[in-house]
Design a protein around this motif. Structure first.
Motif, PDB file in Angstrom:
ATOM      1  N   ALA A  51       0.814  -1.215   0.000  1.00 56.71           N
ATOM      2  CA  ALA A  51       0.000   0.000   0.000  1.00 56.71           C
ATOM      3  C   ALA A  51       0.852   1.272   0.000  1.00 56.71           C
ATOM      4  CB  ALA A  51      -0.919   0.008   1.221  1.00 56.71           C
ATOM      5  N   ALA A  52       2.153   1.136   0.248  1.00 62.17           N
ATOM      6  CA  ALA A  52       2.996   2.326   0.409  1.00 62.17           C
ATOM      7  C   ALA A  52       2.994   3.252  -0.812  1.00 62.17           C
ATOM      8  CB  ALA A  52       4.416   1.903   0.776  1.00 62.17           C
ATOM      9  N   PRO A  53       3.099   2.754  -2.044  1.00 57.50           N
ATOM     10  CA  PRO A  53       3.136   3.690  -3.174  1.00 57.50           C
ATOM     11  C   PRO A  53       1.877   4.541  -3.294  1.00 57.50           C
ATOM     12  CG  PRO A  53       3.965   1.542  -3.838  1.00 57.50           C
ATOM     13  CD  PRO A  53       3.375   1.367  -2.464  1.00 57.50           C
ATOM     14  N   CYS A  54       0.697   3.946  -3.104  1.00 55.91           N
ATOM     15  CA  CYS A  54      -0.522   4.741  -3.238  1.00 55.91           C
ATOM     16  C   CYS A  54      -0.657   5.716  -2.075  1.00 55.91           C
ATOM     17  CB  CYS A  54      -1.761   3.859  -3.393  1.00 55.91           C
ATOM     18  SG  CYS A  54      -2.375   3.100  -1.883  1.00 55.91           S
ATOM     19  N   LEU A  55      -0.178   5.327  -0.906  1.00 52.60           N
ATOM     20  CA  LEU A  55      -0.206   6.249   0.233  1.00 52.60           C
ATOM     21  C   LEU A  55       0.739   7.428  -0.004  1.00 52.60           C
ATOM     22  CD1 LEU A  55      -0.320   3.671   3.170  1.00 52.60           C
ATOM     23  CD2 LEU A  55      -2.139   5.257   2.520  1.00 52.60           C
ATOM     24  N   ASP A  56       1.892   7.148  -0.562  1.00 53.00           N
ATOM     25  CA  ASP A  56       2.827   8.231  -0.884  1.00 53.00           C
ATOM     26  C   ASP A  56       2.220   9.203  -1.892  1.00 53.00           C
ATOM     27  OD1 ASP A  56       5.142   7.985   0.686  1.00 53.00           O
ATOM     28  OD2 ASP A  56       5.865   6.316  -0.533  1.00 53.00           O
ATOM     29  N   ARG A  57       1.567   8.669  -2.906  1.00 56.66           N
ATOM     30  CA  ARG A  57       0.950   9.537  -3.919  1.00 56.66           C
ATOM     31  C   ARG A  57      -0.153  10.387  -3.305  1.00 56.66           C
ATOM     32  NH1 ARG A  57       1.581   4.713  -6.974  1.00 56.66           N
ATOM     33  NH2 ARG A  57      -0.621   4.132  -6.709  1.00 56.66           N
ATOM     34  N   CYS A  58      -0.941   9.778  -2.410  1.00 52.51           N
ATOM     35  CA  CYS A  58      -2.015  10.519  -1.750  1.00 52.51           C
ATOM     36  C   CYS A  58      -1.436  11.631  -0.878  1.00 52.51           C
ATOM     37  CB  CYS A  58      -2.859   9.555  -0.923  1.00 52.51           C
ATOM     38  SG  CYS A  58      -4.306  10.313  -0.152  1.00 52.51           S
ATOM     39  N   ARG A  59      -0.378  11.342  -0.152  1.00 56.74           N
ATOM     40  CA  ARG A  59       0.244  12.354   0.701  1.00 56.74           C
ATOM     41  C   ARG A  59       0.750  13.532  -0.135  1.00 56.74           C
ATOM     42  NH1 ARG A  59       4.902  10.430   4.736  1.00 56.74           N
ATOM     43  NH2 ARG A  59       5.764   9.697   2.756  1.00 56.74           N
ATOM     44  N   ALA A  60       1.293  13.246  -1.294  1.00 58.02           N
ATOM     45  CA  ALA A  60       1.795  14.328  -2.154  1.00 58.02           C
ATOM     46  C   ALA A  60       0.652  15.184  -2.682  1.00 58.02           C
ATOM     47  CB  ALA A  60       2.600  13.740  -3.308  1.00 58.02           C
ATOM     48  N   ARG A  61      -0.462  14.548  -3.027  1.00 52.33           N
ATOM     49  CA  ARG A  61      -1.597  15.305  -3.572  1.00 52.33           C
ATOM     50  C   ARG A  61      -2.259  16.181  -2.523  1.00 52.33           C
ATOM     51  NH1 ARG A  61      -6.088  13.102  -5.296  1.00 52.33           N
ATOM     52  NH2 ARG A  61      -5.809  11.026  -4.393  1.00 52.33           N
ATOM     53  N   PHE A  62      -2.241  15.725  -1.271  1.00 56.32           N
ATOM     54  CA  PHE A  62      -2.900  16.466  -0.188  1.00 56.32           C
ATOM     55  C   PHE A  62      -1.873  17.094   0.761  1.00 56.32           C
ATOM     56  CE2 PHE A  62      -6.226  13.615  -1.650  1.00 56.32           C
ATOM     57  CZ  PHE A  62      -7.353  14.415  -1.617  1.00 56.32           C
ATOM     58  N   ALA A  63      -0.799  17.598   0.202  1.00 52.62           N
ATOM     59  CA  ALA A  63       0.279  18.145   1.032  1.00 52.62           C
ATOM     60  C   ALA A  63      -0.205  19.278   1.930  1.00 52.62           C
ATOM     61  CB  ALA A  63       1.422  18.636   0.140  1.00 52.62           C
ATOM     62  N   GLY A  64      -1.267  19.962   1.532  1.00 59.99           N
ATOM     63  CA  GLY A  64      -1.781  21.069   2.340  1.00 59.99           C
ATOM     64  C   GLY A  64      -2.750  20.652   3.430  1.00 59.99           C
ATOM     65  N   GLN A  65      -3.086  19.374   3.516  1.00 65.46           N
ATOM     66  CA  GLN A  65      -4.011  18.869   4.534  1.00 65.46           C
ATOM     67  C   GLN A  65      -3.215  18.194   5.641  1.00 65.46           C
ATOM     68  OE1 GLN A  65      -7.315  19.184   4.617  1.00 65.46           O
ATOM     69  NE2 GLN A  65      -7.673  20.098   2.598  1.00 65.46           N
ATOM     70  N   ALA A  66      -2.909  18.975   6.687  1.00 67.46           N
ATOM     71  CA  ALA A  66      -1.990  18.486   7.720  1.00 67.46           C
ATOM     72  C   ALA A  66      -2.493  17.212   8.390  1.00 67.46           C
ATOM     73  CB  ALA A  66      -1.755  19.580   8.760  1.00 67.46           C
ATOM     74  N   PHE A  67      -3.807  17.150   8.688  1.00 70.57           N
ATOM     75  CA  PHE A  67      -4.322  15.968   9.400  1.00 70.57           C
ATOM     76  C   PHE A  67      -4.160  14.718   8.562  1.00 70.57           C
ATOM     77  CE2 PHE A  67      -7.998  16.480   6.723  1.00 70.57           C
ATOM     78  CZ  PHE A  67      -8.624  15.241   6.695  1.00 70.57           C
ATOM     79  N   LEU A  68      -4.337  14.858   7.229  1.00 69.84           N
ATOM     80  CA  LEU A  68      -4.257  13.700   6.352  1.00 69.84           C
ATOM     81  C   LEU A  68      -2.808  13.279   6.133  1.00 69.84           C
ATOM     82  CD1 LEU A  68      -5.590  11.603   4.597  1.00 69.84           C
ATOM     83  CD2 LEU A  68      -5.802  13.305   2.770  1.00 69.84           C
ATOM     84  N   THR A  69      -1.922  14.237   5.913  1.00 75.39           N
ATOM     85  CA  THR A  69      -0.520  13.872   5.723  1.00 75.39           C
ATOM     86  C   THR A  69       0.056  13.229   6.985  1.00 75.39           C
ATOM     87  OG1 THR A  69       0.185  16.112   6.313  1.00 75.39           O
ATOM     88  CG2 THR A  69      -0.129  15.640   3.973  1.00 75.39           C
ATOM     89  N   PHE A  70      -0.385  13.707   8.161  1.00 71.16           N
ATOM     90  CA  PHE A  70       0.064  13.087   9.415  1.00 71.16           C
ATOM     91  C   PHE A  70      -0.426  11.641   9.498  1.00 71.16           C
ATOM     92  CE2 PHE A  70      -0.722  11.987  13.876  1.00 71.16           C
ATOM     93  CZ  PHE A  70       0.565  12.110  14.394  1.00 71.16           C
ATOM     94  N   ALA A  71      -1.724  11.433   9.172  1.00 71.82           N
ATOM     95  CA  ALA A  71      -2.282  10.080   9.233  1.00 71.82           C
ATOM     96  C   ALA A  71      -1.561   9.146   8.267  1.00 71.82           C
ATOM     97  CB  ALA A  71      -3.774  10.121   8.921  1.00 71.82           C
ATOM     98  N   ILE A  72      -1.240   9.649   7.075  1.00 68.48           N
ATOM     99  CA  ILE A  72      -0.543   8.812   6.094  1.00 68.48           C
ATOM    100  C   ILE A  72       0.859   8.479   6.575  1.00 68.48           C
ATOM    101  CG2 ILE A  72       0.399   8.749   3.748  1.00 68.48           C
ATOM    102  CD1 ILE A  72      -2.036  10.437   2.877  1.00 68.48           C
ATOM    103  N   THR A  73       1.559   9.467   7.137  1.00 65.91           N
ATOM    104  CA  THR A  73       2.904   9.214   7.656  1.00 65.91           C
ATOM    105  C   THR A  73       2.868   8.158   8.757  1.00 65.91           C
ATOM    106  OG1 THR A  73       3.625  11.454   7.111  1.00 65.91           O
ATOM    107  CG2 THR A  73       4.900  10.262   8.768  1.00 65.91           C
ATOM    108  N   GLN A  74       1.877   8.262   9.649  1.00 60.14           N
ATOM    109  CA  GLN A  74       1.737   7.263  10.709  1.00 60.14           C
ATOM    110  C   GLN A  74       1.458   5.884  10.134  1.00 60.14           C
ATOM    111  OE1 GLN A  74       3.138   9.095  13.280  1.00 60.14           O
ATOM    112  NE2 GLN A  74       1.652   8.035  14.595  1.00 60.14           N
ATOM    113  N   ALA A  75       0.586   5.833   9.132  1.00 61.56           N
ATOM    114  CA  ALA A  75       0.257   4.538   8.508  1.00 61.56           C
ATOM    115  C   ALA A  75       1.480   3.929   7.835  1.00 61.56           C
ATOM    116  CB  ALA A  75      -0.870   4.728   7.494  1.00 61.56           C
ATOM    117  N   LEU A  76       2.233   4.756   7.127  1.00 61.53           N
ATOM    118  CA  LEU A  76       3.430   4.253   6.455  1.00 61.53           C
ATOM    119  C   LEU A  76       4.461   3.745   7.452  1.00 61.53           C
ATOM    120  CD1 LEU A  76       3.757   6.954   3.663  1.00 61.53           C
ATOM    121  CD2 LEU A  76       3.411   4.503   3.295  1.00 61.53           C
ATOM    122  N   ASP A  77       4.624   4.460   8.561  1.00 60.98           N
ATOM    123  CA  ASP A  77       5.551   4.009   9.592  1.00 60.98           C
ATOM    124  C   ASP A  77       5.122   2.652  10.149  1.00 60.98           C
ATOM    125  OD1 ASP A  77       7.046   6.282   9.296  1.00 60.98           O
ATOM    126  OD2 ASP A  77       6.260   7.287  11.082  1.00 60.98           O
ATOM    127  N   GLY A  78       3.807   2.515  10.389  1.00 63.18           N
ATOM    128  CA  GLY A  78       3.308   1.248  10.905  1.00 63.18           C
ATOM    129  C   GLY A  78       3.487   0.110   9.923  1.00 63.18           C
TER     130      GLY A  78
END
Length: 206
Positions: free
Chosen positions: A173-200
């Motif tokens: 799932a990491a590639p699609c999560l990375d792409r989503c994080r890049a598209r929503f770079a201005g949404q702090a809550f979402l980028t934080f959630a994605i970073t946490q998910a990727l770390d997990g």
């Protein structure tokens, strides 16, 4: 409301079953015990899904609502799913929850409809659909959610998908999560959630 998949309410041996119209009429009876009994008995009458679903919006008794949803499950997804799917748009939380739980108990029907639900014009319906993927095989849910994330433009829907992927996903799932994080770079809550998910997910992979 936990729904039971099987229960028995057969007519006594040797007695002809009641005409289905009679049992359907009981769904509107003033006595809640009569309505509850009718809801249970209709779970054994193929073709009764429409009548059961029609009784849902006017029913306020949680016990009877549970009996109706249980009977819809017993009738099977092929018959009942078309009546359950519209309830995902209901303003009544009890109906939405009952429909979600019933659809979770119908894996074949859910698999046939989930792609369409994930592309529904209503973002709330898409969020409910994301939640439904939790009950699907992890590999299938991962593929569905990654395809959705690549096209989804609502941050709350993406956040729901990220939450499910963090629970059932893998490093795939990491590639699609990375792409989503890049598209929503201005949404702090979402980028934080994605970073946490990727770390997990990276910890799980090691």
């Amino acid at each position: 409301m936990p729904l039971k998949k099987r229960e028995s309410s057969h007519a006594p041996e040797g007695r002809a079953p009641e005409p289905v119209e009679v049992v359907v009429g009981e769904l509107r009876h003033p006595d809640p015990e009569r309505r509850w009994s009718a809801a249970r008995r209709l779970g054994e009458r193929p073709g009764a899904a429409a009548a059961l679903a029609a009784a849902l919006p006017g029913e306020a008794d949680p016990r009877i609502l549970e009996a109706i949803f249980t009977s819809l499950i017993r009738l099977g997804g092929e018959e009942s799913a078309p009546f359950l799917l519209p309830l995902l748009r209901s303003d009544e939380a009890a109906l939405r929850l009952g429909a979600i739980e019933a659809l979770e108990a119908m894996p074949a029907a859910l698999a046939a409809h989930i792609e369409g639900l994930l592309q529904d014009p209503d973002s709330d319906v898409r969020i409910f659909a994301v939640e439904l993927t939790r009950k699907m095989p992890a590999e299938q849910a991962l593929a569905l959610l990654c395809r959705m994330l690549d096209r989804e433009d609502h941050p709350n829907v993406c956040a729901a998908a990220v939450d499910v992927l963090a629970e059932i996903g893998s490093a795939d799932a990491a590639p699609c999560l990375d792409r989503c994080r890049a598209r929503f770079a201005g949404q702090a809550f979402l980028t934080f959630a994605i970073t946490q998910a990727l770390d997990g997910l990276s910890r799980t992979a090691t």
